[in-house]
Scaffold this active site. Sequence first.
Site, mmCIF file in Angstrom:
data_model
loop_
_atom_site.group_PDB
_atom_site.id
_atom_site.type_symbol
_atom_site.label_atom_id
_atom_site.label_comp_id
_atom_site.label_asym_id
_atom_site.label_seq_id
_atom_site.Cartn_x
_atom_site.Cartn_y
_atom_site.Cartn_z
ATOM 1 N N SER A 290 44.330 41.114 34.836
ATOM 2 C CA SER A 290 44.486 41.988 35.788
ATOM 3 C C SER A 290 45.286 41.284 36.955
ATOM 4 C CB SER A 290 43.398 42.765 36.278
ATOM 5 O OG SER A 290 43.675 43.514 37.310
ATOM 6 N N TYR B 250 34.387 42.870 38.425
ATOM 7 C CA TYR B 250 35.704 43.122 37.633
ATOM 8 C C TYR B 250 36.563 41.832 37.760
ATOM 9 C CZ TYR B 250 39.890 44.990 35.542
ATOM 10 O OH TYR B 250 40.903 45.350 34.598
#
Length: 263
Positions: A154, A167
Site C-alpha cells: 500500500s 496496517y
Amino acid sequence: MATPAAAALPLRGRVAIVTGSSRGIGRAIAVHLASLGAKVVINYTSNSAQADLVVAEINSSSPDAAISVRANVSDPESVKSLFDAAESAFGSPAHILVNSAGVMDAEHFSIADTPVEEFDKIFSVNARGTFICCREAANRLKRGGGGRIILLSSSLAVALKPNYGAYTASKAAVETMARVLAKELKGTGITANCIAPGPIATELFFAGRSEEYIKGVVEACPHGRLGKADDVAPVVGFLASDSAEWVNGQVIPVNGGFLCLSC
C-alpha cells in the site's frame, strides 16, 4: 521472435494463484491474468458465491481456465491445499503467485489506542498470510524461468499516515519480504516484486470513511479521482510476464501520482 498468438497471450500455459480474488483488486487481477492466457485459481475465505461468479466470468470466454478454492492464507495447511488444488486442476505446478488477500482496521486507531486483538487480526492476514504464501511459493513455484511472486502492499507504507499504524506496519513487512525473497531465490528464475496501490475504490477503502474524507483524497490526486482495480491489474500482468524478467526485488507505486502524504 514471439508469434502473434504468444504476444497476445503472454501467459498462455501458465498457472496463477491469486489470493483474495473473489472481489476488489484481487478479482480484477485474476480476470486480467486470465485474459492474458493464464489458468487462474480464485482464492476466497468465506464468500463462495462471489468466487464462483469470478470463475464463471473467466470460463465464459476461456473454458476451464479458472477454479475457485477456499483457503485461509494465515493457515499453513490451508495454503498448502491451495497449491495442491492448482496442480491437480491444471496438471502443472503454479508459475505465479499474486498475494492480494488483506484486511484493514475499519476504525483506524492510533497506535496508542489500537487493541492488541486488532493488531493481531491485521498481522495475521497481511503479514503472516503473506509469509506463509511466500514460503509455499518459494518451495513450489515452477523453476527455470517464468516464476513470479507478486505481493500487494500500500502507498500508506510511504505516506506513514497517523491512525493506520498496524496496517502500515503490516504492509511494510510485506515490502521487506519481497525484497528479501528476490535475493533468496537467486538461480531459480523466480522474481519477487511488490505493488503498492494508492487509494482504490473498493469495499476495503470505503469502509468507515466519510464523504468528506473521500472528497479530500480525490482532490489530492492529480487525476482528480480514486483509482480503480483495473488500474492496478495491468501492472500485475506486466510483472507476471516474461517482459518483466529484469524487474526484481522492487516496490512499484501504482497510485496515480497521489501526492498528499498527510491525508
